[in-house]
Design a protein around this motif. Structure first.
Motif: not given
Length: 851
Positions: A182, A250, A176, A178, A270, A272-274, A254
């Motif tokens: 982020r 990631r 993805w 995006e 799925r 994502s960074y946290e 992903h």
């Protein structure tokens, strides 16, 4: 369990993770054609995803861009999404071997059977996606395994990371792309979503997650979703040790779809960074122990204030006392003043100097006595006591301390009359030169302290009361005064070996002088201020840091001063009114200076044709004024302020009789307003300690007899049996009236003996009030009413006692003398009441007839 198909796929070596190696067949050495197509970095068809066709795979190559600059690259430095690829294209031609795309070319050897179709940079993650095609007899996993082996044997290190080479990984999912803000983090949030529109899959176990993500690098921790959580989709946290390993995981996983053995439901990952929430143990402990933390913080703030601000404040106080920062004390100003002294000299000043010189010559002995006390090493106070307008401040500042540099003047009147605690602190700090001062901060600190106390139940101690802040300012001033007194000391002096206190004791002439003016002004309201000032002054004289001179009009000054300095005898100087001869000399000196000014103005006016006639007329009027002046000085008295008012009136053309009459009339109106027509409070809003009847009794009796015996006044019914609750103490009433200067109490052998008018002009003003029939009738009526109430109370007491005696059984003969005494007292009080009522009737008629 995870399908064996996934576990058999080769991965790039990251960190120290396991690497599954497969032996590959020897490929042909056909050169690889590397093609680049710079497109948008948000995926195929602007969808945000990269689509791989048949015989096409994607690998992710990291460490191509500085990861630390990702936040800068994301802070919208580019106007459009096409600017970034163009910028990177310029790198290719300008940076040479440092070009990121050039490093991609170097990383992929020409021997690999692959053709690059697209390179998509990911600047915020420090890498790029490389899409390539491969022959039908090969797989993307085999080609990536060979590439990983090549990079391991021949590492390529970018210029910004000389210790970490470029690595690659096969993209197993659907990336993805995006372009959100982020930034990469070391924690990944792994959400378990259905592969298609199927049922919600169950979350993977920690063992399964470990087997999937461990090959990308060291894993610090895996945190599963709480069992009682109802949040969907299900998720887990995978914490990597290094951010680069989380980036590779990631980008490679992903959108990856897998299916555990024995399960019919496919699971898509799925990622994502946290942001990892750090355990703020220190802050948690601080916030949970406010009773310990808040006082410690207050102490630290106080310590910081002392370390940082106190030296600055001492500096300003020191230069305020020495007046070294004032422009009027500079050499330039003094030179200009000497050069322009003739132009800038004002006659008014000379006239005032002439009158004051007459006063100072009369008090020369007092001036010499005070000067000699400032040259003695005796640690005690100098107290100048006298009524208002006696010229005490002029005597000290213009004569005793003339030419002395190190002088600090503290006016108590402006301090105690300030509004609120902040105003008092600000005025006190301004007078001693204490800056910076945050007087407003006390109100804010009080609010904070109140809020903390209401929530925690303990007072934090951020706020300081008025007493502590006054003490702090005075202590800083005392330290600065000691430095000022020691400023002239040199190392080569004969007594250089002495301590500072011994040196100042041996050299009293070097000590600074503190003049405390208007001491005990409104002492009933601000007693705590005067207590602290007295203690501070006592500390100054005891440590030989400074001489202290008190200027006061209050007769009770010895009480607070003796309390602060009990073992010393004060050098007390009492200033009285001027004698008639000196008073006349004072007024005449000002009139003569005014006469000389008129002569100069007449001579300077060239247009005046009758100068001699004008001067003759002025001389004639001046002689007539002097003849009337002898008659008026005795009525006016020798109070300095009254004499100055008389001189000003005479200068504007009034005759002495008219001027004195106006002054007496003004004083009578002042007495009427302040003492006779007010309620239970003074003009300043303070409760009175005397009654209107007591003030009128003194006015009436002093107007008749000039002076009264102190004890005789105490025995008068108006004072001894006053019906006003605040005036029941006769001595306190007389002391309060003396402090307001209605009367003056003269002492004999240390005890109060006689009572006179507060000012000489008040004697004439008392007589003027008695001449007014309305005022006299109204005040006499009030006085007789109170006397009648006093006699009525005596009758009530006698009747009550007679009633008790009448109730005794058999009427004992022993009670007969007491009964006769009470009857006689009752009869005498009744006769007085009848006489009072008769006089009151006549006074009421007068009030009804007079307008």
């Amino acid at each position: 369990m995870i399908s064996r198909q996934f576990l058999s796929r080769p991965m790039a070596r990251h960190g120290h993770g396991p690497l599954v190696r497969y032996r590959l067949p020897v490929l042909s050495s056909q050169p690889t054609r590397l093609a680049q197509r710079w497109k948008s970095n948000i995926g195929t068809d602007q969808s945000g995803h990269i689509e791989a066709k048949e015989n096409e795979s994607i690998i992710f190559v990291d460490n191509l861009f500085p990861l630390k600059l990702s936040s800068l690259l994301l802070w919208r430095p580019w106007k459009s999404q096409h600017d970034l690829p163009k910028l990177i294209q310029r790198f290719e031609t300008s940076m040479g071997i440092f070009d990121p795309m050039g490093m991609v070319k170097r990383a992929i050897p020409s021997s690999l059977p692959m053709e690059i179709t697209e390179i998509i940079p990911r600047t915020k993650e420090g890498g790029a996606y490389v899409k390539f095609t491969y022959p039908p007899d090969k797989s993307g996993a085999e080609i990536q395994a060979q590439l990983a082996k090549t990079l391991e044997e021949q590492p390529i290190k970018p210029w910004f990371s000389p210790f970490r080479p470029i690595t690659s990984g096969l993209v197993l999912g659907r990336p993805w792309l995006e372009d959100l803000y982020r930034l990469p983090k070391s924690r990944l949030r792994v959400e378990f979503v259905p592969a298609k529109n199927s049922e919600q899959p169950e979350e993977l176990s920690q063992e399964a997650l470990y087997s999937i993500f461990r090959r990308y690098g060291w894993i610090a921790d895996i945190t599963s979703q709480p069992p009682d959580s109802k949040v969907l989709p299900k998720y887990a946290y995978v914490d990597f040790v290094l951010v680069k390993d989380a980036i590779m995981a990631r980008n490679c996983l992903h959108g990856f779809v897998l299916q555990e053995e024995g399960s019919k439901i496919a699971t898509k990952l799925r990622l994502s960074y946290e942001q990892r929430v750090k355990a703020h143990n220190i802050w948690k402990w601080l916030s949970s122990h406010p009773r310990i933390v808040l006082p410690v913080v207050a102490a630290l703030l106080a310590t910081f204030t002392v370390i940082v601000f106190d030296p600055i404040r001492e500096f300003f106080v020191k230069h305020h006392v020495q007046k070294s920062l004032e422009f009027t004390d500079s050499r330039l100003y003094k030179w200009l003043k000497r050069q322009t002294s003739d132009i800038l000299s004002l006659y008014k000043k000379h006239g005032q100097d002439g009158g004051l010189n007459a006063l100072f010559s009369h008090r020369k002995d007092l001036i010499d006595s005070i000067k000699s006390s400032l040259l003695e090493s005796v640690a005690s106070f100098v107290v100048i006591h006298g009524p208002r307008g006696s010229g005490g401040k002029e005597l000290i500042m213009d004569q005793v301390l003339e030419g002395r540099k190190d002088v600090l003047v503290l006016d108590c009147k402006s301090i105690v009359e300030a509004r609120g605690e902040a105003g008092i602190i600000r005025k006190l700090a301004f007078q001693v030169g204490y800056r910076p001062v945050f007087s407003w901060g006390n109100n804010v600190s009080n609010l904070v302290d109140l809020a903390i106390q209401s929530t925690t139940g303990v007072k934090a101690g951020f706020s300081e009361n008025l007493e502590s802040q006054v003490v702090k300012i005075l202590q800083t001033t005392a330290t600065a005064l000691k430095e000022v007194s020691l400023a002239g000391r040199k190392k080569d002096d004969q007594d250089a070996a002495l301590s500072d206190e011994a040196y100042l004791e041996a050299h009293p002439e070097r000590r600074a002088v503190v003049v405390i003016d208007n001491f005990l002004h409104k002492a009933e309201e601000k007693g705590i201020i005067y207590d602290k000032i007295s203690d501070w002054a006592a500390a100054l004289v005891q440590s030989n840091a400074a001489h202290v001179v008190f200027l006061t009009t209050d007769t009770s000054f010895s009480k607070p001063l003796t309390k602060s300095l009990p073992d010393r005898v004060f050098h007390q100087v009492t200033l009285g009114d001027l004698s008639p001869e000196v008073a006349k000399h004072f007024v005449v000196s000002q009139l003569e200076n005014g006469h000389r000014r008129e002569e100069k103005e007449a001579k300077a006016n060239d247009k005046n044709e009758n100068i001699e006639k004008a001067l003759a007329k002025t001389d004639k009027e001046h002689r007539q004024d002097l003849q009337e002046l002898d008659e008026c000085i005795e009525a006016l008295g020798g109070r300095l302020t009254d004499l100055q008012v008389l001189a000003r009136r005479l200068k504007v053309g009034q005759s002495p009789k008219k001027a004195v009459s106006d002054i007496i009339e003004q004083s009578a109106s002042e007495i009427l307003r302040m003492f006779l027509l007010t309620g239970n409070k003074t003009n300043d809003g303070v409760d009175k300690k005397w009654s209107t009847e007591q003030a009128w009794y003194l006015i009436k009796e002093i107007a008749k007899n000039d002076s009264l015996k102190y004890n005789e006044v105490l025995l008068a019914n108006t004072f001894a049996s006053s019906t006003t609750p605040a005036a029941t103490n006769p001595e306190a009433a007389l002391e309060a009236l003396a402090n307001t200067e209605l009367i003056t109490v003269k002492s004999q052998h240390g005890r109060p003996a006689t009572i006179r008018a507060g000012k000489p002009v008040y004697l004439a003003a008392f007589a003027r009030l008695l001449e007014d029939p309305v005022v006299k009738a109204r005040m006499d009526l009030a006085l007789l009413t109170e006397l009648a109430k006093i006699e009525a109370k005596n009758i009530d007491k006698a009747e009550q006692e007679l009633g008790l005696l009448a109730g005794l059984p058999n009427a004992p003969t022993q009670a007969a003398p007491r009964v006769n005494y009470l009857l006689a007292k009752l009869q005498a009080s009744q006769k007085k009441i009848e006489g009072f009522e008769k006089e009151m009737g006549n006074l009421k008629k007068t009030l009804a007839e007079e307008s």
